[in-house]
Design a protein around this motif. Structure first.
Motif, PDB file in Angstrom:
ATOM      1  N   LEU A 261       0.297  -1.464  -0.154  1.00  0.00           N
ATOM      2  CA  LEU A 261       0.153  -0.249  -0.059  1.00  0.00           C
ATOM      3  C   LEU A 261       0.956   1.527  -0.242  1.00  0.00           C
ATOM      4  CD1 LEU A 261      -2.742  -1.251   2.450  1.00  0.00           C
ATOM      5  CD2 LEU A 261      -3.113  -1.354  -0.197  1.00  0.00           C
ATOM      6  N   ASN A 262       2.097   1.507  -0.283  1.00  0.00           N
ATOM      7  CA  ASN A 262       3.196   2.035  -0.109  1.00  0.00           C
ATOM      8  C   ASN A 262       2.921   2.948  -1.331  1.00  0.00           C
ATOM      9  OD1 ASN A 262       3.521   1.689   2.840  1.00  0.00           O
ATOM     10  ND2 ASN A 262       5.840   0.695   2.326  1.00  0.00           N
ATOM     11  N   ASN A 263       2.984   2.228  -2.539  1.00  0.00           N
ATOM     12  CA  ASN A 263       2.206   2.565  -4.114  1.00  0.00           C
ATOM     13  C   ASN A 263       1.510   3.278  -3.673  1.00  0.00           C
ATOM     14  OD1 ASN A 263       1.631   2.648  -6.397  1.00  0.00           O
ATOM     15  ND2 ASN A 263       3.609   1.896  -7.051  1.00  0.00           N
ATOM     16  N   ALA A 264       0.262   4.756  -4.317  1.00  0.00           N
ATOM     17  CA  ALA A 264       0.170   5.582  -3.835  1.00  0.00           C
ATOM     18  C   ALA A 264      -0.994   5.109  -5.420  1.00  0.00           C
ATOM     19  CB  ALA A 264       0.340   6.881  -5.343  1.00  0.00           C
ATOM     20  N   ASP A 265      -0.613   4.492  -6.653  1.00  0.00           N
ATOM     21  CA  ASP A 265      -1.767   3.640  -6.731  1.00  0.00           C
ATOM     22  C   ASP A 265      -2.779   2.415  -6.650  1.00  0.00           C
ATOM     23  OD1 ASP A 265      -0.995   5.565  -9.257  1.00  0.00           O
ATOM     24  OD2 ASP A 265       0.251   4.161 -10.102  1.00  0.00           O
ATOM     25  N   ASN A 266      -1.030   1.497  -5.278  1.00  0.00           N
ATOM     26  CA  ASN A 266      -2.395   0.588  -5.401  1.00  0.00           C
ATOM     27  C   ASN A 266      -3.097   0.471  -4.460  1.00  0.00           C
ATOM     28  OD1 ASN A 266      -0.139  -1.108  -6.964  1.00  0.00           O
ATOM     29  ND2 ASN A 266       0.870  -1.194  -5.103  1.00  0.00           N
ATOM     30  N   PHE A 267      -2.866   1.944  -3.210  1.00  0.00           N
ATOM     31  CA  PHE A 267      -3.799   2.642  -2.613  1.00  0.00           C
ATOM     32  C   PHE A 267      -4.811   2.834  -3.333  1.00  0.00           C
ATOM     33  CE2 PHE A 267      -5.025   5.459   0.544  1.00  0.00           C
ATOM     34  CZ  PHE A 267      -4.686   4.985   1.953  1.00  0.00           C
ATOM     35  N   GLU A 268      -4.827   4.018  -3.956  1.00  0.00           N
ATOM     36  CA  GLU A 268      -6.015   3.886  -5.180  1.00  0.00           C
ATOM     37  C   GLU A 268      -7.362   3.003  -4.733  1.00  0.00           C
ATOM     38  OE1 GLU A 268      -6.258   6.763  -8.425  1.00  0.00           O
ATOM     39  OE2 GLU A 268      -5.460   7.693  -6.900  1.00  0.00           O
ATOM     40  N   ASP A 269      -6.396   1.420  -5.426  1.00  0.00           N
ATOM     41  CA  ASP A 269      -7.076   1.074  -5.713  1.00  0.00           C
ATOM     42  C   ASP A 269      -7.835  -0.075  -4.634  1.00  0.00           C
ATOM     43  OD1 ASP A 269      -7.630  -1.606  -7.103  1.00  0.00           O
ATOM     44  OD2 ASP A 269      -6.518  -2.487  -5.712  1.00  0.00           O
ATOM     45  N   PHE A 270      -7.031  -0.018  -3.827  1.00  0.00           N
ATOM     46  CA  PHE A 270      -7.593   0.056  -2.216  1.00  0.00           C
ATOM     47  C   PHE A 270      -8.376   0.369  -1.980  1.00  0.00           C
ATOM     48  CE2 PHE A 270      -7.227   0.020   1.979  1.00  0.00           C
ATOM     49  CZ  PHE A 270      -7.011  -1.241   2.558  1.00  0.00           C
ATOM     50  N   VAL A 271      -8.834   2.052  -1.581  1.00  0.00           N
ATOM     51  CA  VAL A 271      -9.827   2.541  -1.472  1.00  0.00           C
ATOM     52  C   VAL A 271     -11.076   2.084  -1.939  1.00  0.00           C
ATOM     53  CG1 VAL A 271     -10.847   5.227  -0.976  1.00  0.00           C
ATOM     54  CG2 VAL A 271      -7.763   4.871  -1.268  1.00  0.00           C
ATOM     55  N   THR A 272     -10.822   1.806  -2.963  1.00  0.00           N
ATOM     56  CA  THR A 272     -12.135   1.550  -3.989  1.00  0.00           C
ATOM     57  C   THR A 272     -13.216  -0.082  -2.658  1.00  0.00           C
ATOM     58  OG1 THR A 272     -10.935   2.274  -5.969  1.00  0.00           O
ATOM     59  CG2 THR A 272     -13.177   1.425  -6.584  1.00  0.00           C
ATOM     60  N   LEU A 273     -12.084  -0.349  -2.783  1.00  0.00           N
ATOM     61  CA  LEU A 273     -11.976  -1.421  -2.186  1.00  0.00           C
ATOM     62  C   LEU A 273     -12.840  -1.336  -0.767  1.00  0.00           C
ATOM     63  CD1 LEU A 273     -11.650  -4.898  -3.663  1.00  0.00           C
ATOM     64  CD2 LEU A 273      -9.556  -4.604  -1.911  1.00  0.00           C
ATOM     65  N   TYR A 274     -11.982  -0.659  -0.183  1.00  0.00           N
ATOM     66  CA  TYR A 274     -13.031  -0.359   1.399  1.00  0.00           C
ATOM     67  C   TYR A 274     -13.660   0.115   1.234  1.00  0.00           C
ATOM     68  CZ  TYR A 274     -13.306   1.649   5.844  1.00  0.00           C
ATOM     69  OH  TYR A 274     -13.453   2.163   6.910  1.00  0.00           O
ATOM     70  N   ASN A 275     -14.400   1.413   0.091  1.00  0.00           N
ATOM     71  CA  ASN A 275     -15.180   1.507  -0.093  1.00  0.00           C
ATOM     72  C   ASN A 275     -16.467   0.498  -0.224  1.00  0.00           C
ATOM     73  OD1 ASN A 275     -15.128   4.348   0.584  1.00  0.00           O
ATOM     74  ND2 ASN A 275     -14.874   4.713  -1.904  1.00  0.00           N
ATOM     75  N   LYS A 276     -16.136  -0.440  -1.121  1.00  0.00           N
ATOM     76  CA  LYS A 276     -17.479  -1.554  -1.543  1.00  0.00           C
ATOM     77  C   LYS A 276     -17.020  -2.204   0.334  1.00  0.00           C
ATOM     78  CE  LYS A 276     -16.213  -3.851  -5.275  1.00  0.00           C
ATOM     79  NZ  LYS A 276     -14.908  -4.698  -6.188  1.00  0.00           N
ATOM     80  N   MET A 277     -16.029  -2.355   0.629  1.00  0.00           N
ATOM     81  CA  MET A 277     -16.558  -3.011   2.490  1.00  0.00           C
ATOM     82  C   MET A 277     -17.637  -2.555   2.660  1.00  0.00           C
ATOM     83  SD  MET A 277     -13.874  -4.293   4.896  1.00  0.00           S
ATOM     84  CE  MET A 277     -13.691  -2.574   6.666  1.00  0.00           C
ATOM     85  N   ARG A 278     -17.346  -1.062   2.477  1.00  0.00           N
ATOM     86  CA  ARG A 278     -18.416  -0.188   3.509  1.00  0.00           C
ATOM     87  C   ARG A 278     -20.154  -0.610   3.624  1.00  0.00           C
ATOM     88  NH1 ARG A 278     -16.678   5.053   3.130  1.00  0.00           N
ATOM     89  NH2 ARG A 278     -18.538   5.521   4.149  1.00  0.00           N
TER      90      ARG A 278
END
Ligand code: ZN
Ligand code: ZN
Length: 852
Positions: A261-278
């Motif tokens: 997640l230190n990579n900004a692109d990966n993190f952005e992808d992760f944020v999308t995923l996280y919003n799905k979880m919410r």
């Protein structure tokens, strides 16, 4: 005191369950015992089980044993024995356990159901939990003897036991012998295979399972993370149809541990995923939230971090100290100190970690007094507390308080030493830093890196390289950070051979070339005059950020490759990287050095309209340079007078250089006056003015100029030139006679003088007369530092190899002329970097086309 009347069944049960059984005496137990015995209807199995528990908890296990042993045969005893065995194991008392087992086996004569499957299951469970391999193996034999080894529950128990003690072979054997393999057994097997790195076997088993539960999916994902196969882990996570909180935990934990997640692109992808979880309304665990906060803090993802803050409230985690500390750290890192303070103030309880986080937040934002107050109020301090305070003082340059704190610290660790050395380096006290460095008994790579970076910051580049030699001698493994510092030193010194050696070292030792190290390599090659190598490194980089693009564009510009700089700018845009102010400095500077006037004008006029970048003073400087060089002196002057910013010495200086090139003395004089008003302490301005007067033979004005300079107390920057020979960098100053090989060098210089004359060179007599030069002049222009360096190069660098010289000031006209002729007469290629740009001298011509 317990009641002695005859209570109904439910009341006795209630009393037993509510009494704190730890405080029951033996006498009270006996009273309850007699109550049970005298009231036959009370003697139900659950009540007796509760009673037995009470015996154990009041530390009377032998009484319990006696009780069960003496119960009439009509009672169903197996479950009672099972419960006793379980309880003895739960209280971790193996002696009681064996006594109990022994007594139970003696009862076997009365009850065919002894021993029971449940009892053995609890033994394996215990063995797995405490890792008692001997006990588990012993009872494995017992189970076989009793013919229970085909029981599914026991087989699963045994499998789990072998898995937990790490006996893969036995686990496999039990699994293979199982008549029927259910989900639980398969899950255990997957996790044991994963633990031993047998991911392929685990996957085969996983795929063969007809029925999978969330545990199966989570185990398999976790297996992939364990071997660092992030892509497969994610692929499987996405496929999982039964995601639960644990699935998310496994994913986020795996991501954060792998640094993904230190990579900004990966993190952005992760944020999308996280919003799905919410939106799927899975309640996140504290661990998940804490991990996400940590990522948000290090990536400055303020929006997501604030959302997480909301989540913490929503799920009622707002009193969790770990999360609160995480929030504090997050707000501090995104620069919102007041929110960080608010979180800290609202904490009902503050541990040492929270206090430390607050100290470093205050320190980061420069509130040293508040940090100090908190530090003094803390009753308990650990080494992090002390070290944060040392860093806090160093940061504001209060090096005395830092040292005082360092000396008062009773628990100095290596971090304290490193922090103090770093403090000295950052405040420019390199001698103190070095002294402390030698005093440190234990040094880690950070200690070395701090010291080397300190020398680079303090512009002691040669010392930085020498320290690296010591580091090698002591067999300390350098890291990527070391390499970045060393490359910076090489770039400043123009030490190409050393830089190439470092590049080789990085490749040989497989150090990770990330954007920072990659950028340092590009910068080194470009500043050492080897732009083709810089381009090569640039293209081999796996990922590039704006800094890498800027380095290559600025590099090409400095080398006079204006068209190429534009090409790279266009590909940068194509790849979707947004240019910034530095990109445009490179671009405009490239246009200027290559005479691309209309291109430069277009880029300058569109930078604000098309790219939203407001031109800064540097951009105006570049434009003045561009117009002035091409002889558009009045247009340049107009730009200066109309610019919205107050022109500085650099902008006027650019115009002055152009006046000099185009010999416009009238405008030059006007510009110089402006310059002297702005910066009466810059020796360069006086040099220009006096050169200008000298070229007009206005010797009185030359004299006045020199006097003015002395009156204003102008300090001349000492000039130096460096050259690298066989991996050693040599530095020379003007008229340098201290070098051990000076006699030989002088011989070459005299010979150069003779051959230059033959080659049609005549010394600029005006130059000698005007008496003020940018370089300290002890003898004559023939002894300017770059000439000594080149003479040394001719002496020591084999024929056919390029002579590379770096000079800290702008080279004078006279030396520039001399270099051109040397390159022709001696048939040597000379690459010289001065303060402004690169000069490639070859065959009597310079790449700058005499504009610099
Ligand atoms: Zn010179
Ligand atoms: Zn040149």
């Amino acid at each position: 005191m317990l009641p002695l009347c005859k209570p109904p069944h439910s009341i006795l049960g209630y009393i037993l369950s509510t009494l704190d059984s730890k405080f029951l005496t033996l006498k009270q137990l006996q009273q309850i015992h007699s109550l049970i015995l005298t009231n036959g209807h009370l003697a139900s199995t659950p009540l007796i089980t509760t009673f037995l528990h009470s015996c154990y908890h009041s530390r009377n296990p032998s009484y319990a044993l006696q009780f069960v042993y003496n119960l009439p045969a009509s009672f169903s005893k197996p479950s009672l024995w099972g419960s006793m065995i379980k309880t003895s194991l739960e209280s971790n008392n193996l002696r009681d356990f064996f006594t109990c087992y022994d007594v139970m086996m003696r009862c076997r004569n009365y009850d065919a159901n002894i021993p029971s499957v449940g009892m053995f299951a609890s033994i394996f469970q215990y063995g797995a939990k405490v890792g008692d391999a001997q006990l588990g193996r012993l009872f494995h034999c017992v189970v076989v003897k009793w013919g229970f080894d085909s029981d599914l529950v026991l087989q699963t128990g045994l499998l789990d036991f072998y898995a937990k003690i790490g006996d893969l072979r036995s686990a496999k054997k039990v699994f293979e012998e199982m008549s029927q393999r259910d989900v639980v057994a398969c899950n255990v097997m997957i996790s044991v295979l994963g633990k031993h790195g047998l991911i392929k076997d685990a996957r085969v088993l996983f795929d063969s399972m007809l029925e999978k539960d969330s545990y199966s999916w989570n185990s398999m994902v976790s297996c992939y993370f364990k071997i660092g196969d992030i892509d497969s882990a994610r692929l499987l996570f996405d496929k999982n149809p039964v995601k639960n909180t644990i699935s998310w935990n496994v994913l986020i934990d795996g991501y954060s541990k792998s640094g993904y997640l230190n990579n900004a692109d990966n993190f952005e992808d992760f944020v999308t995923l996280y919003n799905k979880m919410r939106s799927s309304d899975v309640c996140p665990s504290q661990t998940i939230l804490s991990l996400i906060l940590h990522c948000c803090a290090s990536l400055c993802a303020s929006q997501l971090g604030k959302t997480v803050h909301g989540e913490i409230f929503k799920w009622n985690f707002n009193h969790d100290i770990v999360l609160q500390t995480g929030l504090l750290d997050f707000y501090s890192k995104i620069g919102d100190l007041s929110s960080a303070k608010k979180v800290f103030d609202e904490m009902s309880h503050r541990d040492i970690v929270a206090n430390n986080a607050m100290i470093s937040a205050l320190s980061k934002h420069g509130f040293v007094k508040d940090a100090q107050k908190l530090f003094n109020s803390m009753h308990e301090k650990n080494s992090v507390t002390w070290n944060s305070m040392i860093t806090c003082y160093s940061k504001i340059g209060d090096i005395e308080s830092a040292r005082f704190t360092f000396d008062s610290n009773p628990i100095k660790d290596i971090v304290s030493w490193n922090a103090m050395i770093d403090g000295y380096c950052k405040s420019g006290h390199l001698e103190h830093a070095e002294e402390l460095f030698h005093k440190t008994e234990v040094k880690n790579p950070v200690t070395w890196n701090t010291m080397i970076a300190g020398f680079v910051q303090g512009k002691e580049f040669l010392k930085a390289l020498r320290f690296f030699d010591h580091m090698q001698d002591k067999r300390v493994r350098p890291t990527e950070v070391t390499m970045v510092s060393l490359l910076t030193a090489c770039a400043h010194l123009g030490a190409l051979d050393m830089g190439e050696w470092i590049d080789g070292y990085i490749k040989k030792n497989k150090l990770k070339i990330d954007v920072i190290l990659g950028n340092a390599l590009i910068d080194m090659y470009s500043k050492c005059g080897s732009i083709s190598d810089a381009v090569d490194v640039f293209h081999k980089l796996q990922s590039k950020n704006i800094y890498c693009w800027n380095s290559i564009i600025v590099g090409l510009a400095m080398h006079g490759y204006g068209n190429e700089a534009i090409d790279y700018f266009l590909s940068m845009k194509k790849e979707g990287v947004k240019p910034d102010g530095v990109t445009f400095i490179g671009l405009l500077c490239g246009c200027s050095h290559s005479g691309l006037i209309s291109e430069g004008k277009t880029y300058f006029s569109t930078m604000e309209t098309d790219y939203g970048i407001e031109p800064g003073i540097e951009h105006f400087g570049c434009m003045v340079d561009l117009l002035g060089r091409s002889g558009l002196l009045l247009e340049a002057l107009e730009l200066i007078t109309k610019m919205p910013l107050k022109p500085n010495a650099v902008v006027w200086g650019s115009l002055l250089r152009s006046c000099h090139i185009h010999k416009d003395t009238e405008l030059g004089e006007h510009v110089t006056q402006r310059l002297l008003e702005l910066d009466p302490y810059d020796s360069g301005n006086y040099v220009f003015l006096s050169n200008l007067y000298a070229s007009l033979s206005r010797w009185k004005d030359v004299d006045r100029c020199r006097k003015l300079m002395m009156e204003n107390g102008v300090q001349k920057v000492p000039g130096w030139s460096s050259i690298e020979v066989e991996n050693v960098v040599y530095e020379f100053v003007a008229g340098d006679s201290l070098h051990p090989e000076f006699e030989e060098i002088n011989g070459v210089l005299v010979e150069i003088g003779r051959r230059l004359k033959e080659g049609g060179y005549e010394a600029d007599t005006g130059g000698v007369l005007h008496d003020i030069d940018e370089e300290e002049k002890e003898m004559s222009v023939g002894y300017h530092s770059e000439r000594i360096a080149v003479a040394f190069g001719l002496l020591r660098i084999p024929f056919g190899k390029v002579i590379r010289v770096v000079k800290n000031l702008r080279t004078c006209d006279d030396c520039h002329n001399a270099m051109k002729i040397i390159s022709k007469v001696y048939e040597r290629e000379i690459v010289m970097r001065d303060r402004n740009r690169f000069h490639h001298f070859k065959n009597g011509v310079c790449s700058c086309k005499d504009y610099w």
